[in-house]
Motif scaffolding. Structure first.
Motif, mmCIF file in Angstrom:
data_model
loop_
_atom_site.group_PDB
_atom_site.id
_atom_site.type_symbol
_atom_site.label_atom_id
_atom_site.label_comp_id
_atom_site.label_asym_id
_atom_site.label_seq_id
_atom_site.Cartn_x
_atom_site.Cartn_y
_atom_site.Cartn_z
ATOM 1 N N ASP A 138 -40.812 -81.727 3.611
ATOM 2 C CA ASP A 138 -39.889 -80.772 3.141
ATOM 3 C C ASP A 138 -39.414 -81.452 1.754
ATOM 4 O OD1 ASP A 138 -37.411 -79.504 2.378
ATOM 5 O OD2 ASP A 138 -36.564 -79.552 4.244
ATOM 6 N N TRP A 139 -39.954 -81.143 0.672
ATOM 7 C CA TRP A 139 -39.697 -81.542 -0.749
ATOM 8 C C TRP A 139 -38.449 -81.395 -1.080
ATOM 9 C CZ3 TRP A 139 -38.313 -78.239 -4.435
ATOM 10 C CH2 TRP A 139 -38.673 -76.728 -3.980
ATOM 11 N N ARG A 140 -37.825 -80.209 -0.558
ATOM 12 C CA ARG A 140 -36.240 -80.240 -1.141
ATOM 13 C C ARG A 140 -35.372 -81.561 -0.923
ATOM 14 N NH1 ARG A 140 -38.343 -75.186 0.167
ATOM 15 N NH2 ARG A 140 -38.092 -73.607 -1.266
ATOM 16 N N ARG A 141 -35.699 -81.917 0.421
ATOM 17 C CA ARG A 141 -34.845 -83.000 1.171
ATOM 18 C C ARG A 141 -35.551 -84.064 1.001
ATOM 19 N NH1 ARG A 141 -30.072 -81.259 2.805
ATOM 20 N NH2 ARG A 141 -29.694 -83.017 4.265
ATOM 21 N N ASP A 142 -36.978 -84.302 0.720
ATOM 22 C CA ASP A 142 -37.849 -85.552 1.017
ATOM 23 C C ASP A 142 -37.931 -86.211 2.213
ATOM 24 O OD1 ASP A 142 -39.691 -86.930 -0.553
ATOM 25 O OD2 ASP A 142 -38.209 -88.731 -0.654
ATOM 26 N N GLU A 143 -37.862 -84.993 3.183
ATOM 27 C CA GLU A 143 -37.935 -85.407 4.722
ATOM 28 C C GLU A 143 -39.341 -85.351 5.400
ATOM 29 O OE1 GLU A 143 -34.794 -83.724 7.463
ATOM 30 O OE2 GLU A 143 -33.333 -84.263 5.824
ATOM 31 N N VAL A 144 -39.764 -86.332 6.037
ATOM 32 C CA VAL A 144 -41.178 -86.174 6.666
ATOM 33 C C VAL A 144 -41.263 -85.968 7.969
ATOM 34 C CG1 VAL A 144 -43.360 -87.787 6.658
ATOM 35 C CG2 VAL A 144 -41.968 -87.909 4.644
ATOM 36 N N LYS A 145 -41.928 -85.210 8.551
ATOM 37 C CA LYS A 145 -41.958 -84.938 10.008
ATOM 38 C C LYS A 145 -43.650 -84.913 10.142
ATOM 39 C CE LYS A 145 -40.369 -82.858 13.780
ATOM 40 N NZ LYS A 145 -39.486 -83.162 14.811
ATOM 41 N N ARG A 195 -40.370 -77.954 7.254
ATOM 42 C CA ARG A 195 -39.052 -77.645 6.940
ATOM 43 C C ARG A 195 -37.766 -78.248 7.731
ATOM 44 N NH1 ARG A 195 -39.487 -71.344 7.070
ATOM 45 N NH2 ARG A 195 -40.954 -71.053 5.558
ATOM 46 N N SER A 196 -36.882 -78.897 6.969
ATOM 47 C CA SER A 196 -35.653 -79.531 8.043
ATOM 48 C C SER A 196 -34.798 -78.468 8.243
ATOM 49 C CB SER A 196 -34.932 -80.521 6.905
ATOM 50 O OG SER A 196 -34.534 -79.764 5.779
ATOM 51 N N PRO A 197 -33.867 -78.634 9.239
ATOM 52 C CA PRO A 197 -33.039 -77.565 9.543
ATOM 53 C C PRO A 197 -32.084 -77.011 8.289
ATOM 54 C CG PRO A 197 -33.294 -79.370 11.200
ATOM 55 C CD PRO A 197 -34.018 -79.662 10.129
ATOM 56 N N LEU A 207 -41.401 -72.385 13.509
ATOM 57 C CA LEU A 207 -42.470 -73.515 13.726
ATOM 58 C C LEU A 207 -42.317 -74.557 12.574
ATOM 59 C CD1 LEU A 207 -45.099 -71.771 15.844
ATOM 60 C CD2 LEU A 207 -43.373 -73.077 16.592
ATOM 61 N N HIS A 208 -42.075 -74.233 11.418
ATOM 62 C CA HIS A 208 -42.211 -74.994 10.143
ATOM 63 C C HIS A 208 -41.074 -76.197 10.704
ATOM 64 C CE1 HIS A 208 -44.266 -72.896 7.167
ATOM 65 N NE2 HIS A 208 -43.624 -71.702 7.902
ATOM 66 N N LEU A 209 -39.953 -76.014 11.621
ATOM 67 C CA LEU A 209 -38.992 -76.779 11.854
ATOM 68 C C LEU A 209 -39.730 -78.291 12.790
ATOM 69 C CD1 LEU A 209 -36.169 -74.414 12.776
ATOM 70 C CD2 LEU A 209 -36.112 -76.168 10.745
ATOM 71 N N THR A 210 -40.868 -77.849 13.732
ATOM 72 C CA THR A 210 -41.283 -78.755 14.561
ATOM 73 C C THR A 210 -42.784 -79.408 13.719
ATOM 74 O OG1 THR A 210 -42.265 -76.821 15.548
ATOM 75 C CG2 THR A 210 -40.295 -77.704 16.554
ATOM 76 N N GLY A 211 -43.002 -79.078 12.645
ATOM 77 C CA GLY A 211 -44.179 -79.356 11.852
ATOM 78 C C GLY A 211 -45.542 -78.709 12.498
ATOM 79 N N GLN A 212 -45.232 -77.513 12.940
ATOM 80 C CA GLN A 212 -46.510 -76.734 13.499
ATOM 81 C C GLN A 212 -46.716 -75.496 12.782
ATOM 82 O OE1 GLN A 212 -44.593 -76.296 17.363
ATOM 83 N NE2 GLN A 212 -46.165 -77.348 18.277
ATOM 84 N N ALA A 213 -46.648 -75.578 11.473
ATOM 85 C CA ALA A 213 -46.853 -74.373 10.721
ATOM 86 C C ALA A 213 -47.033 -74.861 9.144
ATOM 87 C CB ALA A 213 -45.830 -73.258 10.719
ATOM 88 N N ALA A 214 -47.593 -73.861 8.419
ATOM 89 C CA ALA A 214 -47.907 -74.100 6.883
ATOM 90 C C ALA A 214 -48.135 -72.796 6.328
ATOM 91 C CB ALA A 214 -49.050 -75.030 6.813
ATOM 92 N N ASP A 215 -47.553 -72.470 5.441
ATOM 93 C CA ASP A 215 -47.520 -71.275 4.500
ATOM 94 C C ASP A 215 -48.470 -71.522 3.396
ATOM 95 O OD1 ASP A 215 -45.942 -69.987 6.100
ATOM 96 O OD2 ASP A 215 -44.118 -70.337 4.715
#
Length: 190
Positions: free
Chosen positions: A81-88, A118-120, A138-146
């Motif tokens: 999540d580049w907006r928050r710089d969070e890695v999952k 995507r972070s919550p 599913l972006h929240l769990t690292g299971q999706a991509a656009d």
């Protein structure tokens, strides 16, 4: 048909017919994304670009049956999540779908990554702006991509992902991207 010397005459139509029959017999019949990756030189590779961060990635993340931990870490960071710089951790099944669809499209162009993890907080912000963002994405769990490819249409990319029969595929024509995930096999927007 034969020539005057008695040897068979080979016509263009005959050669093309034989090639077509061989291609049909040799066509993959796998029902999962990993099946489409078999015979890909025993490697799995992801090529992506992120226009928001300016980062590019070209990573071989699997070789001869083994996932490469350092490459997976690189992919996880790239798809953060580049907006928050969070890695999952990104689900490897999603990576396999992305790679398999890319192989089926037979392109060298990297995907443009629009959204990975995507972070919550990010998902809530995007949901407030658009009705197309799922609350339990599913972006929240690292299971999706656009993803997007400039050399292929939304429909072409989506059909390649659907051919994997390994997760969800969404067509977003207005925004020119395809959603791929490793959830239940389903499709929408088509």
């Amino acid at each position: 048909m034969t020539t005057e010397t008695g040897s068979p005459k080979i016509s263009r139509r005959g050669v093309l017919g034989a090639f077509a029959a061989t291609a049909v017999v040799a066509a993959p019949t796998y029902s999962k994304a990993a099946g489409f990756l078999r015979g890909a030189g025993d490697i799995r590779r992801l090529r992506m670009y992120n226009g928001r961060t300016g980062e590019s990635m070209d990573a071989i993340y699997w070789i001869e049956g083994d996932y490469i931990k350092d490459s997976i870490k690189e992919v996880n960071y790239f798809m953060r999540d580049w907006r928050r710089d969070e890695v999952k951790a990104i689900d490897i099944r999603t990576l396999d779908i992305i790679a398999a669809a890319h192989n089926l499209l037979d392109v060298r162009e990297p995907y443009l990554l629009l959204s990975g993890y995507r972070s919550p907080a990010t998902n809530a912000m995007l949901r407030a702006r658009s009705s197309g963002v799922a609350k339990h994405s599913l972006h929240l769990t690292g299971q999706a991509a656009d993803l997007r490819l400039s050399s292929r249409s939304v429909n072409q990319v989506a059909k390649a992902a659907e051919a994997c029969r390994a997760g969800g595929v969404g067509r977003y024509y207005g925004s020119n991207f395809v959603h791929m995930d490793c959830g239940v096999v389903r499709s929408w927007g088509g």
